[in-house]
Structures are given as structure tokens and as C-alpha cells.
Scaffold this motif. Structure first.
Motif, mmCIF file in Angstrom:
data_model
loop_
_atom_site.group_PDB
_atom_site.id
_atom_site.type_symbol
_atom_site.label_atom_id
_atom_site.label_comp_id
_atom_site.label_asym_id
_atom_site.label_seq_id
_atom_site.Cartn_x
_atom_site.Cartn_y
_atom_site.Cartn_z
ATOM 1 N N GLU A 16 0.845 -1.207 0.000
ATOM 2 C CA GLU A 16 0.000 0.000 0.000
ATOM 3 C C GLU A 16 0.874 1.248 0.000
ATOM 4 O O GLU A 16 1.822 1.358 0.771
ATOM 5 C CB GLU A 16 -0.896 0.025 1.236
ATOM 6 N N MET A 17 0.543 2.196 -0.908
ATOM 7 C CA MET A 17 1.221 3.492 -0.966
ATOM 8 C C MET A 17 0.237 4.500 -1.541
ATOM 9 O O MET A 17 -0.411 4.228 -2.541
ATOM 10 C CB MET A 17 2.472 3.422 -1.842
ATOM 11 N N ASN A 18 0.132 5.660 -0.900
ATOM 12 C CA ASN A 18 -0.781 6.696 -1.383
ATOM 13 C C ASN A 18 -0.005 7.827 -2.037
ATOM 14 O O ASN A 18 -0.030 8.959 -1.596
ATOM 15 C CB ASN A 18 -1.614 7.250 -0.214
ATOM 16 N N ASP A 19 0.724 7.528 -3.106
ATOM 17 C CA ASP A 19 1.502 8.524 -3.843
ATOM 18 C C ASP A 19 0.946 8.600 -5.265
ATOM 19 O O ASP A 19 1.183 7.714 -6.081
ATOM 20 C CB ASP A 19 2.973 8.135 -3.859
ATOM 21 N N THR A 20 0.218 9.648 -5.568
ATOM 22 C CA THR A 20 -0.431 9.772 -6.880
ATOM 23 C C THR A 20 0.561 10.061 -8.002
ATOM 24 O O THR A 20 0.235 9.887 -9.168
ATOM 25 C CB THR A 20 -1.508 10.867 -6.853
ATOM 26 N N ASN A 65 10.782 -1.342 -11.611
ATOM 27 C CA ASN A 65 10.297 -0.592 -12.778
ATOM 28 C C ASN A 65 11.213 0.597 -13.111
ATOM 29 O O ASN A 65 10.933 1.366 -14.011
ATOM 30 C CB ASN A 65 8.863 -0.105 -12.573
ATOM 31 N N GLY A 66 12.322 0.749 -12.350
ATOM 32 C CA GLY A 66 13.282 1.814 -12.606
ATOM 33 C C GLY A 66 13.160 3.016 -11.687
ATOM 34 O O GLY A 66 14.051 3.852 -11.634
ATOM 35 N N GLU A 67 12.060 3.118 -10.961
ATOM 36 C CA GLU A 67 11.886 4.242 -10.032
ATOM 37 C C GLU A 67 12.797 4.076 -8.826
ATOM 38 O O GLU A 67 13.084 2.964 -8.394
ATOM 39 C CB GLU A 67 10.437 4.328 -9.535
ATOM 40 N N LYS A 68 13.247 5.203 -8.303
ATOM 41 C CA LYS A 68 13.972 5.243 -7.026
ATOM 42 C C LYS A 68 13.123 6.106 -6.120
ATOM 43 O O LYS A 68 13.100 7.325 -6.255
ATOM 44 C CB LYS A 68 15.364 5.831 -7.208
ATOM 45 N N LEU A 69 12.386 5.471 -5.232
ATOM 46 C CA LEU A 69 11.418 6.165 -4.388
ATOM 47 C C LEU A 69 11.449 5.561 -2.996
ATOM 48 O O LEU A 69 11.557 4.338 -2.837
ATOM 49 C CB LEU A 69 10.017 6.028 -4.991
ATOM 50 N N ALA A 70 11.327 6.425 -1.991
ATOM 51 C CA ALA A 70 11.391 5.959 -0.605
ATOM 52 C C ALA A 70 10.024 5.535 -0.095
ATOM 53 O O ALA A 70 9.005 6.109 -0.460
ATOM 54 C CB ALA A 70 11.944 7.065 0.287
ATOM 55 N N LEU A 71 10.047 4.532 0.762
ATOM 56 C CA LEU A 71 8.881 4.178 1.564
ATOM 57 C C LEU A 71 8.900 5.073 2.794
ATOM 58 O O LEU A 71 9.966 5.330 3.361
ATOM 59 C CB LEU A 71 8.961 2.713 1.996
ATOM 60 N N LEU A 72 7.741 5.552 3.203
ATOM 61 C CA LEU A 72 7.637 6.395 4.385
ATOM 62 C C LEU A 72 7.299 5.531 5.585
ATOM 63 O O LEU A 72 6.252 4.874 5.625
ATOM 64 C CB LEU A 72 6.565 7.464 4.182
ATOM 65 N N ASP A 73 8.194 5.549 6.552
ATOM 66 C CA ASP A 73 8.022 4.739 7.753
ATOM 67 C C ASP A 73 6.718 5.098 8.456
ATOM 68 O O ASP A 73 6.433 6.262 8.726
ATOM 69 C CB ASP A 73 9.209 4.983 8.685
ATOM 70 N N GLY A 74 5.888 4.095 8.711
ATOM 71 C CA GLY A 74 4.628 4.308 9.401
ATOM 72 C C GLY A 74 3.469 4.686 8.500
ATOM 73 O O GLY A 74 2.333 4.777 8.958
ATOM 74 N N ILE A 75 3.738 4.924 7.215
ATOM 75 C CA ILE A 75 2.673 5.317 6.295
ATOM 76 C C ILE A 75 2.508 4.268 5.181
ATOM 77 O O ILE A 75 1.429 3.739 4.971
ATOM 78 C CB ILE A 75 2.955 6.706 5.696
ATOM 79 N N ASP A 76 3.600 4.015 4.460
ATOM 80 C CA ASP A 76 3.547 3.022 3.375
ATOM 81 C C ASP A 76 3.641 1.618 3.959
ATOM 82 O O ASP A 76 4.266 1.408 4.999
ATOM 83 C CB ASP A 76 4.693 3.257 2.400
ATOM 84 N N LYS A 77 3.026 0.676 3.279
ATOM 85 C CA LYS A 77 3.017 -0.706 3.760
ATOM 86 C C LYS A 77 3.693 -1.608 2.725
ATOM 87 O O LYS A 77 3.481 -1.450 1.530
ATOM 88 C CB LYS A 77 1.589 -1.170 4.036
#
Length: 83
Positions: free
Chosen positions: A33-37, A65-77
Motif C-alpha cells: 500500500e502506498m498513497n503517492d499519486t 520498474n526503474g523508479e527510485k522512491l522511498a517508503l515512508l516509515d509508518g505510512i507506506d506498507k
């Protein structure tokens, strides 16, 4: 402040919660789960943890998929993918 990241490992069918301290650089993760539009990541996307920033609660992932994106601790699952 130590937030809890929800990642899944299954032991007898029970989901176990952990903190980002239990995730290591080099671990494979699967997004649940991630809420990043702005991101093209979808549920089930996989990647490799490349950096963990303790002071900002970020878990940086190089996604397949080539993206470099962080997971947010406590928000993203996510869950750690075991071989």
C-alpha cells in the motif's frame, strides 16, 4: 519517535508487524500500500532497499520498474520478500 512499519512475514498464518530497523539494505520488498499519486508504483511492485535514513524515517528502494522512491516509515506498507 519510532513509528511502526507494517511489513508481512507469515508464521502460522499470523501477520507480524515490525519496525524499519528490521529491514536491511539489500532486502527485497513488495509494496502492499502506498498513497503517492505521482508514482507509477502499484500494489505488488517489488524492489531492493538501497538506503535507510534513520533521521527522516525513509527507506529508499530501487524499484524493479526503474523508479527510485522511498517508503515512508509508518505510512507506506510493504512486506519483505523471502527467497
Amino acid at each position: 519517535m519510532s513509528a511502526c512499519v507494517q511489513f508481512s512475514t507469515y508464521d502460522s498464518g499470523v501477520e507480524i508487524l515490525g519496525t524499519k530497523k528490521t529491514v536491511k539494505v539489500g532486502d527485497r520488498v513488495k509494496l502492499t500500500e502506498m498513497n503517492d499519486t505521482w508514482s507509477k508504483l502499484e500494489k505488488g511492485s517489488e524492489g531492493t532497499v538501497s538506503k535507510i535514513e534513520e533521521d527522516q524515517d525513509l527507506i529508499w528502494v530501487k524499484w524493479d520498474n526503474g523508479e527510485k522512491l522511498a517508503l515512508l516509515d509508518g505510512i507506506d506498507k510493504f512486506k519483505v520478500v523471502k527467497d
